[in-house]
Write a protein that holds these residues in place. Structure first.
Motif, PDB file in Angstrom:
ATOM      1  N   SER A   1      23.744  -2.152  14.754  1.00 22.83           N
ATOM      2  CA  SER A   1      24.277  -3.228  13.691  1.00 22.83           C
ATOM      3  C   SER A   1      23.419  -4.264  13.602  1.00 22.83           C
ATOM      4  N   SER A   2      22.590  -4.436  14.809  1.00 22.32           N
ATOM      5  CA  SER A   2      21.692  -5.708  14.791  1.00 22.32           C
ATOM      6  C   SER A   2      20.599  -5.471  15.803  1.00 22.32           C
ATOM      7  N   GLY A   3      19.420  -6.554  15.601  1.00 21.22           N
ATOM      8  CA  GLY A   3      18.454  -6.514  16.585  1.00 21.22           C
ATOM      9  C   GLY A   3      17.568  -5.290  16.511  1.00 21.22           C
ATOM     10  N   ILE A   4      17.309  -4.866  17.748  1.00 18.88           N
ATOM     11  CA  ILE A   4      16.373  -3.361  17.692  1.00 18.88           C
ATOM     12  C   ILE A   4      16.975  -2.473  16.924  1.00 18.88           C
TER      13      ILE A   4
ATOM     14  N   GLN B   1      10.568   0.230  26.928  1.00 15.18           N
ATOM     15  CA  GLN B   1      11.068  -0.614  27.910  1.00 15.18           C
ATOM     16  C   GLN B   1      10.444  -2.090  27.456  1.00 15.18           C
ATOM     17  N   PRO B   2      11.240  -2.969  26.678  1.00 18.26           N
ATOM     18  CA  PRO B   2      10.727  -4.033  26.176  1.00 18.26           C
ATOM     19  C   PRO B   2      10.980  -5.210  27.158  1.00 18.26           C
ATOM     20  N   GLY B   3       9.948  -6.247  27.059  1.00 19.17           N
ATOM     21  CA  GLY B   3      10.024  -7.450  27.780  1.00 19.17           C
ATOM     22  C   GLY B   3      11.010  -8.356  26.962  1.00 19.17           C
ATOM     23  N   MET B   4      10.416  -9.718  26.736  1.00 17.97           N
ATOM     24  CA  MET B   4      11.200 -10.683  26.157  1.00 17.97           C
ATOM     25  C   MET B   4      11.407 -10.599  24.631  1.00 17.97           C
ATOM     26  N   VAL B   5      12.544 -10.175  23.910  1.00 16.47           N
ATOM     27  CA  VAL B   5      12.700  -9.995  22.659  1.00 16.47           C
ATOM     28  C   VAL B   5      13.892 -10.817  22.314  1.00 16.47           C
ATOM     29  N   GLU B   6      13.450 -11.539  21.268  1.00 13.45           N
ATOM     30  CA  GLU B   6      14.485 -12.592  20.645  1.00 13.45           C
ATOM     31  C   GLU B   6      15.479 -11.914  19.543  1.00 13.45           C
ATOM     32  N   THR B   7      16.557 -11.573  20.005  1.00  6.56           N
ATOM     33  CA  THR B   7      17.604 -10.865  19.088  1.00  6.56           C
ATOM     34  C   THR B   7      19.007 -11.482  19.401  1.00  6.56           C
ATOM     35  N   GLU B   8      20.033 -10.863  18.946  1.00  8.09           N
ATOM     36  CA  GLU B   8      21.465 -11.377  19.298  1.00  8.09           C
ATOM     37  C   GLU B   8      21.623 -11.213  21.023  1.00  8.09           C
ATOM     38  N   PHE B   9      20.864 -10.270  21.385  1.00  3.62           N
ATOM     39  CA  PHE B   9      20.975  -9.962  22.902  1.00  3.62           C
ATOM     40  C   PHE B   9      21.233 -11.162  23.738  1.00  3.62           C
ATOM     41  N   SER B  10      20.478 -12.120  23.608  1.00  4.20           N
ATOM     42  CA  SER B  10      20.500 -13.452  24.297  1.00  4.20           C
ATOM     43  C   SER B  10      21.818 -14.006  23.989  1.00  4.20           C
TER      44      SER B  10
ATOM     45  N   TYR C   1      13.051 -18.596  25.378  1.00  5.63           N
ATOM     46  CA  TYR C   1      11.923 -18.486  24.563  1.00  5.63           C
ATOM     47  C   TYR C   1      11.000 -19.465  24.301  1.00  5.63           C
ATOM     48  N   THR C   2      11.825 -20.753  24.820  1.00  3.55           N
ATOM     49  CA  THR C   2      11.007 -21.911  24.640  1.00  3.55           C
ATOM     50  C   THR C   2       9.517 -21.949  25.159  1.00  3.55           C
ATOM     51  N   GLY C   3       8.619 -22.379  24.141  1.00  2.05           N
ATOM     52  CA  GLY C   3       7.138 -22.205  24.684  1.00  2.05           C
ATOM     53  C   GLY C   3       6.197 -21.290  24.614  1.00  2.05           C
ATOM     54  N   LEU C   4       6.856 -20.331  23.898  1.00  2.00           N
ATOM     55  CA  LEU C   4       6.083 -18.761  23.811  1.00  2.00           C
ATOM     56  C   LEU C   4       6.654 -17.983  22.663  1.00  2.00           C
ATOM     57  N   GLN C   5       5.829 -17.046  22.105  1.00  4.95           N
ATOM     58  CA  GLN C   5       6.308 -16.251  20.888  1.00  4.95           C
ATOM     59  C   GLN C   5       6.840 -14.832  21.570  1.00  4.95           C
ATOM     60  N   PRO C   6       8.300 -14.813  21.342  1.00  6.16           N
ATOM     61  CA  PRO C   6       8.534 -13.676  22.067  1.00  6.16           C
ATOM     62  C   PRO C   6       8.538 -12.262  20.890  1.00  6.16           C
ATOM     63  N   LEU C   7       8.689 -11.226  21.559  1.00  5.71           N
ATOM     64  CA  LEU C   7       8.767 -10.021  20.500  1.00  5.71           C
ATOM     65  C   LEU C   7      10.140 -10.205  19.619  1.00  5.71           C
ATOM     66  N   THR C   8       9.937  -9.459  18.509  1.00  4.04           N
ATOM     67  CA  THR C   8      11.244  -9.346  17.827  1.00  4.04           C
ATOM     68  C   THR C   8      11.618  -7.754  17.724  1.00  4.04           C
ATOM     69  N   GLY C   9      12.713  -7.711  17.036  1.00  6.74           N
ATOM     70  CA  GLY C   9      13.337  -6.428  17.012  1.00  6.74           C
ATOM     71  C   GLY C   9      12.434  -5.453  16.162  1.00  6.74           C
ATOM     72  N   GLU C  10      11.818  -6.234  15.310  1.00  5.23           N
ATOM     73  CA  GLU C  10      10.926  -5.353  14.471  1.00  5.23           C
ATOM     74  C   GLU C  10       9.495  -4.536  15.418  1.00  5.23           C
TER      75      GLU C  10
ATOM     76  N   GLU D   1       8.741  -0.685  15.597  1.00  9.36           N
ATOM     77  CA  GLU D   1       7.385   0.046  15.492  1.00  9.36           C
ATOM     78  C   GLU D   1       7.162   0.845  16.438  1.00  9.36           C
ATOM     79  N   GLU D   2       7.270   0.433  17.737  1.00  8.47           N
ATOM     80  CA  GLU D   2       6.797   1.490  18.791  1.00  8.47           C
ATOM     81  C   GLU D   2       8.038   2.471  19.045  1.00  8.47           C
ATOM     82  N   ILE D   3       9.356   2.312  18.696  1.00 10.31           N
ATOM     83  CA  ILE D   3      10.144   3.529  18.506  1.00 10.31           C
ATOM     84  C   ILE D   3       9.785   4.481  17.571  1.00 10.31           C
ATOM     85  N   VAL D   4       9.385   4.033  16.297  1.00  6.03           N
ATOM     86  CA  VAL D   4       9.125   5.001  15.339  1.00  6.03           C
ATOM     87  C   VAL D   4       7.732   5.563  15.505  1.00  6.03           C
ATOM     88  N   TRP D   5       6.750   4.835  16.060  1.00  3.24           N
ATOM     89  CA  TRP D   5       5.530   5.713  16.720  1.00  3.24           C
ATOM     90  C   TRP D   5       5.589   6.618  17.345  1.00  3.24           C
ATOM     91  N   ALA D   6       6.491   6.142  18.354  1.00  2.00           N
ATOM     92  CA  ALA D   6       6.622   7.407  19.463  1.00  2.00           C
ATOM     93  C   ALA D   6       7.206   8.490  18.685  1.00  2.00           C
TER      94      ALA D   6
END
Length: 270
Positions: A20-23, A198-207, A222-231, A235-240
């Protein structure tokens, strides 16, 4: 160069939990672009409707003729009886699953051991571990019968590295890792593939969930850095999933470029 070989995914049927959201939602949309059929599972009916429409739009924009059928079922995977009864609610055309993405999971709070509410402990284990196991067993029985299929479990850096304030969440993700690796070894004499992302820092509704809806606390992570996104993770899930049938991506650890461990990240001062 294409992100993935869509021809290997055309017409396959994918089931995604926590869609329903995020990843989960991002993964559904990307699979739709690749010409798959998708069964979306999550607790929030209204959000599932929105994601299903996004899948319809993505498939239409792709111009592909294959796939493009989508359905959703409201499901709380922590409800064992509901999981056991799932097939009775699924349209018959979606019962032959090719790929299961076990994405549903959550964390609440950062309380340390001794101060953690037992209901939070029970809830996280019921969804992150027991629900994932129940969904896997439900689908794997059919995978074994037809001797094909791919199970993709969404772990975390917390699958590898415990950290302060994350004891229960880390314990659930360590359990997911152990379960995934054991299953892969059990299935080594079959064509069935098993992957852990195994994701690291991903900015979604999770936080937002972790901080009980406190948007500022969630954003501060996520202040001061660019986190990963659900998208990014989608990409890695579909690639695998799109690798040749003889190739199995056993696990994949994904960080934003300024993260190097669960608690090591470089942040700018601005």
């Amino acid at each position: 160069m294409a992100l993935f070989n869509a021809s290997r995914l055309l017409g396959k049927t994918v089931m995604i939990t926590g869609a329903s959201s995020g990843i989960g939602a991002a993964t559904a949309v990307l699979f739709a672009k690749a010409g798959t059929n998708i069964l979306l599972l999550a607790r929030r009916e209204d959000a599932l409707n929105s994601v299903q429409q996004a899948c319809v739009d993505a498939h239409k924009a792709s111009g592909l003729k294959e796939g493009g059928t989508f359905a959703h079922v409201q499901l709380d995977i922590s409800d064992r009886a509901a999981v056991a009864a799932l097939w009775s609610k699924v349209p018959s055309s979606f019962r032959d699953i090719d790929i299961l993405v076990n994405n549903a999971g959550y964390v609440i709070g950062r309380d340390q051991v001794g101060d953690i509410d037992e209901s939070i402990v029970d809830g996280m284990f019921a969804t992150n571990v027991l629900g994932l196991i129940a969904m896997t067993q439900l689908v794997l029985r059919d995978f074994k019968k037809k001797q094909s299929g791919h199970i993709i479990n969404i772990g975390s850096i917390a699958s590898r590295e415990a950290y302060v304030g994350g004891s229960i969440y880390c314990a659930t993700k360590y359990a997911v890792n152990a379960f995934t690796v054991s299953m892969m070894k059990e299935l080594v004499n079959t064509p069935i593939r098993v992957t852990e992302i195994q994701p690291g820092m991903v900015e979604t509704e999770f936080s937002l969930v972790r901080f009980n809806g406190d948007a500022k606390a969630a954003k501060d992570v996520y202040t001061g850095l660019q986190p990963l996104t659900g998208e990014d993770i989608a990409e890695e899930i579909v690639w695998a999933a799109s690798r040749p049938p003889h190739v199995n991506i056993a696990d994949m650890l994904i960080y934003p470029v300024n993260q190097a461990a669960a608690t090591i990240a470089y942040r700018t001062s601005s």
